[in-house]
Design a protein around this motif. Structure first.
Motif, PDB file in Angstrom:
ATOM      1  N   UNK A  33      69.302 -10.757  52.032  1.00  0.00           N
ATOM      2  CA  UNK A  33      68.290  -9.777  52.412  1.00  0.00           C
ATOM      3  C   UNK A  33      67.005 -10.495  52.814  1.00  0.00           C
ATOM      4  N   UNK A  35      62.922  -9.489  52.972  1.00  0.00           N
ATOM      5  CA  UNK A  35      61.867  -8.536  52.656  1.00  0.00           C
ATOM      6  C   UNK A  35      60.529  -9.105  53.121  1.00  0.00           C
ATOM      7  N   UNK A  37      56.404  -8.713  51.904  1.00  0.00           N
ATOM      8  CA  UNK A  37      55.548  -8.219  50.827  1.00  0.00           C
ATOM      9  C   UNK A  37      54.122  -8.153  51.315  1.00  0.00           C
ATOM     10  N   UNK A  42      54.271  -3.150  48.088  1.00  0.00           N
ATOM     11  CA  UNK A  42      55.429  -3.705  47.394  1.00  0.00           C
ATOM     12  C   UNK A  42      56.261  -4.528  48.355  1.00  0.00           C
ATOM     13  N   UNK A  43      57.567  -4.509  48.166  1.00  0.00           N
ATOM     14  CA  UNK A  43      58.482  -5.212  49.056  1.00  0.00           C
ATOM     15  C   UNK A  43      59.212  -4.194  49.903  1.00  0.00           C
ATOM     16  N   UNK A  45      62.292  -3.780  52.898  1.00  0.00           N
ATOM     17  CA  UNK A  45      63.459  -4.436  53.464  1.00  0.00           C
ATOM     18  C   UNK A  45      63.370  -4.491  54.987  1.00  0.00           C
ATOM     19  N   UNK A  48      69.312  -6.926  56.436  1.00  0.00           N
ATOM     20  CA  UNK A  48      70.205  -7.459  55.424  1.00  0.00           C
ATOM     21  C   UNK A  48      71.535  -7.855  56.052  1.00  0.00           C
ATOM     22  N   UNK A  58      66.896  -2.781  58.025  1.00  0.00           N
ATOM     23  CA  UNK A  58      66.262  -2.135  56.894  1.00  0.00           C
ATOM     24  C   UNK A  58      65.196  -1.170  57.373  1.00  0.00           C
ATOM     25  N   UNK A  90      60.196 -12.782  51.751  1.00  0.00           N
ATOM     26  CA  UNK A  90      61.115 -13.197  50.702  1.00  0.00           C
ATOM     27  C   UNK A  90      62.550 -12.957  51.131  1.00  0.00           C
TER      28      UNK A  90
ATOM     29  N   UNK B  90      57.014  -4.936  39.396  1.00  0.00           N
ATOM     30  CA  UNK B  90      57.604  -4.036  40.383  1.00  0.00           C
ATOM     31  C   UNK B  90      58.775  -3.288  39.768  1.00  0.00           C
ATOM     32  N   UNK B 103      71.123  -1.879  48.213  1.00  0.00           N
ATOM     33  CA  UNK B 103      69.761  -1.909  48.723  1.00  0.00           C
ATOM     34  C   UNK B 103      68.765  -1.502  47.664  1.00  0.00           C
ATOM     35  N   UNK B 107      58.844   0.000  44.234  1.00  0.00           N
ATOM     36  CA  UNK B 107      57.529   0.596  44.130  1.00  0.00           C
ATOM     37  C   UNK B 107      56.482  -0.369  44.677  1.00  0.00           C
ATOM     38  N   UNK B 108      55.244   0.081  44.707  1.00  0.00           N
ATOM     39  CA  UNK B 108      54.181  -0.722  45.318  1.00  0.00           C
ATOM     40  C   UNK B 108      53.659  -1.824  44.400  1.00  0.00           C
TER      41      UNK B 108
END
Lengths: 114, 116
Positions: A33, A35, A37, A42-43, A45, A48, A58, A90, B90, B103, B107-108
Motif C-alpha cells: 500500500x 499512503x 500523511x 491522518x493517512x 490511501x 494498493x 485508493x 508511507x 491513530x 483496506x 482517523x485524523x
C-alpha cells in the motif's frame, strides 16, 4: 520491525518534474500500500497492490501511478509533481487476506515540491 | 463512505495522569479495529487490535481499548501516562466484508503531549 525500506527518505523537487518513490520489502508479503500523511487528515490511501502487476486506486489517487513488477518492490510515481503533493509518504505491507490483516509500515519519505 | 472520527486533536497531560482517546466509526457491519502510534520522526507501529472475542483488548506498553458495538466506538485508554508516550495516535478500521484487500480507514489522529 518488518523488513520495509523506502527510498529516498527525503526529496525536494520542483513543480512539474516527475518523481518516483520506491518501497522495498524482504517479507514476501502479497499486499502493498501507498499512503500519504498530511496534518489534520491522518493517512489516506493512494494506491494498493494485491500481487505482481495487480494494482488498484485508493481514495486520493489523482496525479499518482504505481507499478509492481516484482513481489518485493512497489513504486509510486508522481507524473508531474505539484505543491499539493508535498507530504510524507508511507508504504505498508500485509500478508493476510482475511479479516483485514495487520499492516506494517515503512519509515516514510518526506517529499517537498517547490 | 466509511469514516473514522477521533474527537481530540491534541491532548496535553502530566505524567501519571490517566488517558482516554475517543474513536468512533461509521459502518454498520462487522469491523476490525486498530490503534496505531507514531512517535516523533518514526513510522506507524501497531498498539493493539480487535477482531473478535473479548471487547476489552490489551496492547503493548500498558495500553488497552474497549470495543463498544452499540456506540460504534473503540476508545484507547492508559491508566498512567509517561513522558515517553508523547506521540500521535491513530485509530483505524477495516471492514469485514470478505474483501481480501484489508483496506485501512484512518482517523485524523490525536497528538498526545505528556509533560514530565
Amino acid at each position: 520491525d518488518a523488513g520495509i525500506t523506502q527510498s529516498p527518505r527525503h526529496k525536494v523537487t520542483e513543480t512539474g518534474t516527475p518523481v518516483t518513490l520506491r518501497c522495498h520489502q524482504t517479507e514476501n508479503h502479497r499486499y502493498m500500500y501507498w499512503y500519504r500523511q498530511d496534518p489534520g487528515h491522518g493517512l489516506r490511501l493512494i494506491h494498493y497492490s494485491y500481487g505482481v502487476k495487480d494494482t488498484d486506486k485508493g481514495e486520493v489517487s489523482d496525479g499518482y501511478s504505481v507499478s509492481r513488477s516484482k513481489t518485493e518492490d512497489f513504486l509510486l510515481t508522481l507524473e508531474s509533481a505539484t505543491s499539493s503533493q508535498t507530504s510524507v509518504y508511507f508504504c505498508a505491507i500485509s500478508d493476510s487476506d482475511s479479516r483485514g490483516g495487520e499492516q506494517y509500515f515503512g519509515p516514510g519519505t518526506r517529499l517537498t515540491v517547490t | 463512505a466509511q469514516s473514522v472520527s477521533q474527537h481530540n486533536h491534541h491532548v496535553i497531560l502530566s505524567e501519571a495522569a490517566s488517558l482516554e482517546l475517543g474513536c468512533n466509526y461509521s459502518y454498520g457491519g462487522t469491523v476490525n479495529l486498530f490503534w496505531y502510534v507514531q512517535y516523533p520522526g518514526q513510522h506507524l507501529q501497531l498498539l493493539l487490535k480487535y477482531f473478535s472475542g473479548d471487547p476489552l483488548v490489551k496492547g503493548i506498553k500498558g495500553f488497552e481499548a474497549e470495543f463498544i458495538k452499540s456506540k460504534f466506538s473503540f476508545n484507547l485508554r492508559k491508566p498512567s501516562v509517561q513522558w515517553s508516550d508523547t506521540a500521535e495516535y491513530f485509530c483505524a478500521v477495516t471492514l469485514d466484508r470478505g474483501s481480501t484487500l484489508g483496506r485501512l480507514y484512518f482517523g485524523r489522529g490525536t497528538q498526545l503531549t505528556v509533560w514530565p
